[in-house]
Design an enzyme around this catalytic site. Structure first.
Site, short mmCIF file in Angstrom:
data_model
loop_
_atom_site.label_atom_id
_atom_site.label_comp_id
_atom_site.label_asym_id
_atom_site.label_seq_id
_atom_site.Cartn_x
_atom_site.Cartn_y
_atom_site.Cartn_z
N HIS A 294 0.82 -1.21 0.00
CA HIS A 294 0.00 0.00 0.00
C HIS A 294 0.86 1.26 0.00
O HIS A 294 0.39 2.33 -0.41
CB HIS A 294 -0.94 0.00 1.20
CG HIS A 294 -2.29 0.59 0.90
ND1 HIS A 294 -3.19 0.02 0.02
CD2 HIS A 294 -2.89 1.73 1.33
CE1 HIS A 294 -4.28 0.77 -0.05
NE2 HIS A 294 -4.12 1.82 0.72
N ARG A 297 1.03 2.64 -3.45
CA ARG A 297 -0.18 3.41 -3.83
C ARG A 297 -0.12 4.81 -3.22
O ARG A 297 -0.40 5.80 -3.90
CB ARG A 297 -1.42 2.65 -3.34
CG ARG A 297 -2.74 3.38 -3.53
CD ARG A 297 -3.88 2.44 -3.14
NE ARG A 297 -5.10 3.14 -2.77
CZ ARG A 297 -6.08 3.47 -3.60
NH1 ARG A 297 -5.96 3.20 -4.89
NH2 ARG A 297 -7.16 4.09 -3.17
N HIS A 320 -11.48 7.23 -4.57
CA HIS A 320 -11.97 7.69 -3.27
C HIS A 320 -13.38 8.26 -3.41
O HIS A 320 -13.64 9.04 -4.34
CB HIS A 320 -11.05 8.77 -2.69
CG HIS A 320 -9.74 8.24 -2.21
ND1 HIS A 320 -8.64 9.04 -2.02
CD2 HIS A 320 -9.36 6.98 -1.87
CE1 HIS A 320 -7.63 8.30 -1.58
NE2 HIS A 320 -8.04 7.05 -1.49
N TYR A 329 -3.10 13.46 1.48
CA TYR A 329 -1.81 13.47 0.79
C TYR A 329 -1.18 14.86 0.76
O TYR A 329 0.02 15.00 0.56
CB TYR A 329 -1.94 12.90 -0.62
CG TYR A 329 -2.33 11.44 -0.61
CD1 TYR A 329 -1.43 10.47 -0.18
CD2 TYR A 329 -3.61 11.04 -1.00
CE1 TYR A 329 -1.80 9.14 -0.14
CE2 TYR A 329 -3.98 9.70 -0.95
CZ TYR A 329 -3.07 8.75 -0.53
OH TYR A 329 -3.42 7.43 -0.46
#
Length: 347
Positions: A294, A297, A320, A329
Site C-alpha cells: 500500500h 499506492r 476515493h 496526501y
C-alpha cells in the site's frame, strides 16, 4: 492452500502447529506470522495460540466452539440478508464471524434477552481483556449493531461503548529514488511487473490481483479496474513503459485468465506471497523501512500531487468517495514545505 493447523503443546506452552508438505511458497507465508518458529523436536512450524491465529485457520475459539441452535439460525439469516444487499464477500465473512463470536459468548442466553448491558460486559470481558485491536473492536461493534437492527428488528445502542478513536496516521510515502530501487531490484519479471503496475496506476493489492487480461486496453492505454472498493469501476492511465513491460511479461508467462496468476493456471496470485516477496525485495534494495504494497499506492498519489496534478483527478484515479480521503496526501507532500525558509537560516 495445502496446509493444516492444530493446537499443540510445545515446552508446556500452547502453540498452533502448521503442517504442510515441503513447499517454498507456503513456507514464506508461515514465516509472515509473528513469532513463527521451527520445532526441531516436533518437526513442525508453530505460531502463538492467539484468537486471531485461531480465526485465521478456522480453529475453534478457546472459549467455545459453536453458538446455540437459535444463534446458528440467526447467523444464517444474517448472511442471507447481507448477500441480498450485495455486501462484498469479505464484509460478509468479517461480519458473520464477528457476530458468531458474540453469540458464542452468550450461547446460554436467548438472543431476545440480550441487551446493551450484555454488550458492555462483552466489550470489557472479551475484547479489552484479550487485548484485541481497536479496529477489531470497531468492526465487531458495527457487525453487532447491524445484526440486531436487521435480524432482530431492534436497536442495540452500541454507541454507549466508548469506541477507540481512530489514530490520524499520515500515509507512508517513499521517495522516487526508493520506488525506483524497489522496481528495479526484482530479478523475476512477474514480480517487477506487479510492483510497477501497483505504483504506476495507484492500485490496491486486491485490485491488482483481480485484474484479468481483458482489463488491459492497450489501444486506449488504460487499465479497467472493475468492482473495486465500494463496488465501483474506474479506469487508470497505462504508461507506455508499463505496457512494454507487460508485453514482455506476457510472452514469458502466458497467463490464462488473470493478468497475474499463481502456480495453478487460471487462479489469481496470492496476496500474502506478494507481500513476502516485497519484504525480500526491500531488504535486497537496502531500504530500512517496513514497506508494504500500500506504500506504493500512497507514493503514487503523493508524487502526482507534487508534480502538479489536481487533487480532484487524484481522487478519481484512486477511487476515493470523499475528497477528504484524498486531501490527506497534502499533509505528506514535501513540495510546499521545501519552499519554506527556516528562521534558523537567518541566525
Amino acid at each position: 492452500m495445502d496446509w493444516s493447523a492444530k493446537v499443540i503443546k510445545h515446552y508446556e506452552e500452547e502453540r498452533i502447529g502448521i503442517y504442510f508438505e515441503k513447499n517454498a511458497e507456503i513456507l514464506l507465508r508461515v514465516k509472515e506470522f509473528e513469532d513463527a518458529k521451527w520445532s526441531q523436536s516436533k518437526q513442525v512450524w508453530h505460531i502463538p495460540d492467539t484468537e486471531a491465529n485461531r480465526r485465521y485457520f478456522g480453529i475453534p475459539s478457546k472459549f467455545d466452539t459453536i453458538p446455540s441452535e437459535e444463534g446458528i439460525k440467526s447467523l444464517e439469516q444474517y448472511k442471507l440478508w447481507m448477500r441480498s444487499k450485495r455486501y462484498s464477500d469479505n464484509t460478509i465473512t468479517t461480519y458473520f464471524n464477528a457476530v458468531k463470536v458474540f453469540l458464542i459468548y452468550y450461547k446460554h442466553k436467548s438472543i431476545a434477552l440480550i441487551d446493551n448491558d450484555d454488550f458492555v460486559y462483552f466489550n470489557n470481558d472479551y475484547i479489552l481483556k484479550n487485548n484485541l485491536s481497536a479496529s477489531y473492536q470497531n468492526q465487531i461493534t458495527n457487525a453487532i449493531k447491524l445484526f440486531f437492527n436487521t435480524i432482530q428488528n431492534r436497536v442495540m445502542d452500541v454507541d454507549i461503548i466508548h469506541r477507540p478513536k481512530r489514530a490520524k496516521v499520515l500515509p507512508n510515502v517513499l521517495s522516487k529514488e526508493e520506488v525506483k530501487k524497489i522496481l528495479e531490484t526484482p530479478i523475476n519479471l512477474k514480480h517487477r511487473a506487479m510492483f510497477s503496475l501497483i505504483y504506476s496506476c495507484g492500485l490496491r493489492c486486491g485490485e491488482l490481483l483481480a485484474l484479468k487480461l481483458s482489463d488491459i486496453d492497450s489501444k486506449r492505454n488504460i487499465v479497467l479496474i472493475k468492482n473495486a472498493k465500494g463496488k465501483k469501476d474506474r479506469i487508470a492511465p497505462l504508461s507506455p513503459k508499463i505496457l512494454e513491460l507487460l508485453r514482455s511479461y506476457f510472452k514469458l508467462y502466458k497467463p490464462a485468465t488473470y493478468l497475474f496468476e499463481g502456480r495453478i493456471k487460471g487462479t489469481p496470485y496470492d496476496s500474502r506471497t506478494l507481500q513476502q516477496i516485497l519484504k525480500l525485495t526491500i531488504q535486497k534494495a537496502g531500504i530500512d523501512k517496513p514497506v508494504t504494497l500500500h506504500w506504493l499506492r500512497h507514493s503514487y498519489a503523493t508524487h502526482l500531487l507534487e508534480t502538479g496534478t489536481d487533487l480532484r483527478y487524484i481522487q478519481e484515479l484512486l477511487g476515493h468517495n470523499s475528497s477528504k480521503t484524498t486531501e490527506i496526501y497534502t499533509h505528506v507532500s514535501t513540495k510546499s514545505l521545501q519552499q519554506i525558509r527556516s528562521p534558523f537560516d537567518d541566525l
